[in-house]
Design a protein around this motif. Structure first.
Motif, PDB file in Angstrom:
ATOM      1  N   HIS A   1       0.746  -1.134   0.025  1.00  0.00           N
ATOM      2  CA  HIS A   1      -0.040  -0.039   0.059  1.00  0.00           C
ATOM      3  C   HIS A   1       0.862   1.272   0.134  1.00  0.00           C
ATOM      4  O   HIS A   1       0.305   2.446   0.006  1.00  0.00           O
TER       5      HIS A   1
ATOM      6  N   TRP B   1      -7.124  -3.963   2.099  1.00  0.00           N
ATOM      7  CA  TRP B   1      -5.900  -3.819   2.963  1.00  0.00           C
ATOM      8  C   TRP B   1      -5.392  -5.084   3.383  1.00  0.00           C
ATOM      9  O   TRP B   1      -4.034  -5.239   3.413  1.00  0.00           O
TER      10      TRP B   1
ATOM     11  N   SER C   1     -12.794   2.532  -1.702  1.00  0.00           N
ATOM     12  CA  SER C   1     -11.614   3.461  -2.127  1.00  0.00           C
ATOM     13  C   SER C   1     -11.414   4.623  -1.384  1.00  0.00           C
ATOM     14  O   SER C   1     -12.458   5.076  -0.715  1.00  0.00           O
TER      15      SER C   1
ATOM     16  N   ALA D   1      -4.012  -0.901  -2.024  1.00  0.00           N
ATOM     17  CA  ALA D   1      -3.827  -1.458  -3.375  1.00  0.00           C
ATOM     18  C   ALA D   1      -5.162  -2.480  -3.464  1.00  0.00           C
ATOM     19  O   ALA D   1      -5.153  -3.459  -2.967  1.00  0.00           O
ATOM     20  N   ARG D   2      -5.506  -2.257  -4.709  1.00  0.00           N
ATOM     21  CA  ARG D   2      -6.548  -3.145  -5.230  1.00  0.00           C
ATOM     22  C   ARG D   2      -7.872  -3.277  -4.278  1.00  0.00           C
ATOM     23  O   ARG D   2      -8.363  -4.131  -4.190  1.00  0.00           O
ATOM     24  N   SER D   3      -7.875  -2.207  -3.569  1.00  0.00           N
ATOM     25  CA  SER D   3      -9.097  -1.952  -2.986  1.00  0.00           C
ATOM     26  C   SER D   3      -9.102  -2.713  -1.652  1.00  0.00           C
ATOM     27  O   SER D   3     -10.167  -2.841  -1.046  1.00  0.00           O
TER      28      SER D   3
ATOM     29  N   ASP E   1       2.858   2.651  -2.184  1.00  0.00           N
ATOM     30  CA  ASP E   1       2.818   3.274  -3.403  1.00  0.00           C
ATOM     31  C   ASP E   1       1.341   3.768  -3.887  1.00  0.00           C
ATOM     32  O   ASP E   1       1.368   4.346  -4.944  1.00  0.00           O
ATOM     33  N   GLN E   2       0.458   3.909  -2.955  1.00  0.00           N
ATOM     34  CA  GLN E   2      -0.711   4.411  -3.223  1.00  0.00           C
ATOM     35  C   GLN E   2      -1.063   5.818  -2.978  1.00  0.00           C
ATOM     36  O   GLN E   2      -0.383   6.302  -1.914  1.00  0.00           O
ATOM     37  N   PRO E   3      -2.083   6.460  -3.655  1.00  0.00           N
ATOM     38  CA  PRO E   3      -2.099   7.770  -3.343  1.00  0.00           C
ATOM     39  C   PRO E   3      -2.719   8.089  -2.023  1.00  0.00           C
ATOM     40  O   PRO E   3      -3.402   7.243  -1.441  1.00  0.00           O
TER      41      PRO E   3
ATOM     42  N   ALA F   1       0.201   2.814   6.255  1.00  0.00           N
ATOM     43  CA  ALA F   1      -0.366   3.896   5.403  1.00  0.00           C
ATOM     44  C   ALA F   1      -1.397   4.883   6.361  1.00  0.00           C
ATOM     45  O   ALA F   1      -1.500   5.897   6.097  1.00  0.00           O
TER      46      ALA F   1
ATOM     47  N   GLN G   1      -5.297   5.040   0.199  1.00  0.00           N
ATOM     48  CA  GLN G   1      -5.840   4.222  -0.602  1.00  0.00           C
ATOM     49  C   GLN G   1      -5.056   2.743  -0.531  1.00  0.00           C
ATOM     50  O   GLN G   1      -3.955   2.730  -0.511  1.00  0.00           O
TER      51      GLN G   1
END
Length: 215
Positions: free
Chosen positions: A5, A62, A33, A58-60, A7-9, A84, A56
């Motif tokens: 997670h 956790w 999301s 990854a791939r929605s 590298d997620q925004p 995160a 966020q």
């Protein structure tokens, strides 16, 4: 740390963080999301002066399995998710919003992560709201949490859940509440008869009050 997670925004909304007096960290559930929790929940509690931050997954998702599974079966997603949440909190603090004015709110998987983060890093926060969630693991041992340095120092804590939630046993909600109380939280627990897995108006009213008390 690095993880799935990291590298997620981080989605931001509401008052610009540099101008905000309060920050709300919103952590979404499985299959949702950051944008959706900001739009659906954040807009219900937003006021002037409040910044909204939502990490966020990854791939929605956790972590892959039930939060009741042995912890190792949900790694590295669990640890990456906790990081995160921590990163979002520290983003607010670095912008000048103190921990005492940071409110953590999570639903379902996000509620589990939010409660786990606060219990693992206890200090005075602006508040914690766990909506249909609880501490993560096959079992929860109070000694694992009470051994951590620090305490919640009266942090307002709200736990809301259905008595028939298909994903969250009522017993885990109460166990979570007891541990957060032992850590020094000012805990309110509400169990709603027959609600299912969702968020109701009473929970939104309580959240709105938590935000108002911080302004």
């Amino acid at each position: 740390m690095t993880g799935p997670h990291q590298d997620q925004p981080l989605v931001t909304a509401g008052t610009d963080l540099d101008d905000a007096a309060v920050a709300v960290v919103l952590t979404h559930g499985r299959g949702a999301s950051a944008e959706s929790i900001v739009q659906q929940l954040g807009r219900e509690i937003h006021r002037d002066g409040v910044a909204l931050l939502a990490p966020q997954a990854a791939r929605s998702t956790w972590y892959p399995n039930s939060f009741l599974a042995p912890v190792e079966r949900n790694e590295p997603g669990r640890s990456s998710g906790l990081q995160a949440v921590e990163n979002a909190v520290e983003t607010a603090v670095d912008a000048g919003v103190p921990h005492e004015r940071v409110l953590l709110v999570g639903f379902s998987q996000g509620g589990c992560l939010s409660s786990e983060f606060v219990a693992r890093t206890p200090r005075r926060y602006g508040g914690l709201a766990v909506l249909s969630g609880g501490l993560i693991g096959e079992t929860v041992d109070p000694d694992d949490y009470l051994a951590v340095e620090g305490d919640l120092d009266g942090t307002p804590v709200f736990l809301g859940c259905s008595d028939v939630d298909p994903h969250i046993p009522e017993e885990r909600v109460h166990a979570t509440a007891e541990i957060l109380d032992d850590l020094g939280g000012d805990v309110t627990t509400r169990i709603y008869e027959g609600m299912g897995h969702g968020v109701n108006a009473d929970e939104l009213d309580h959240l709105d009050g938590l935000v108002a008390d911080l302004l």
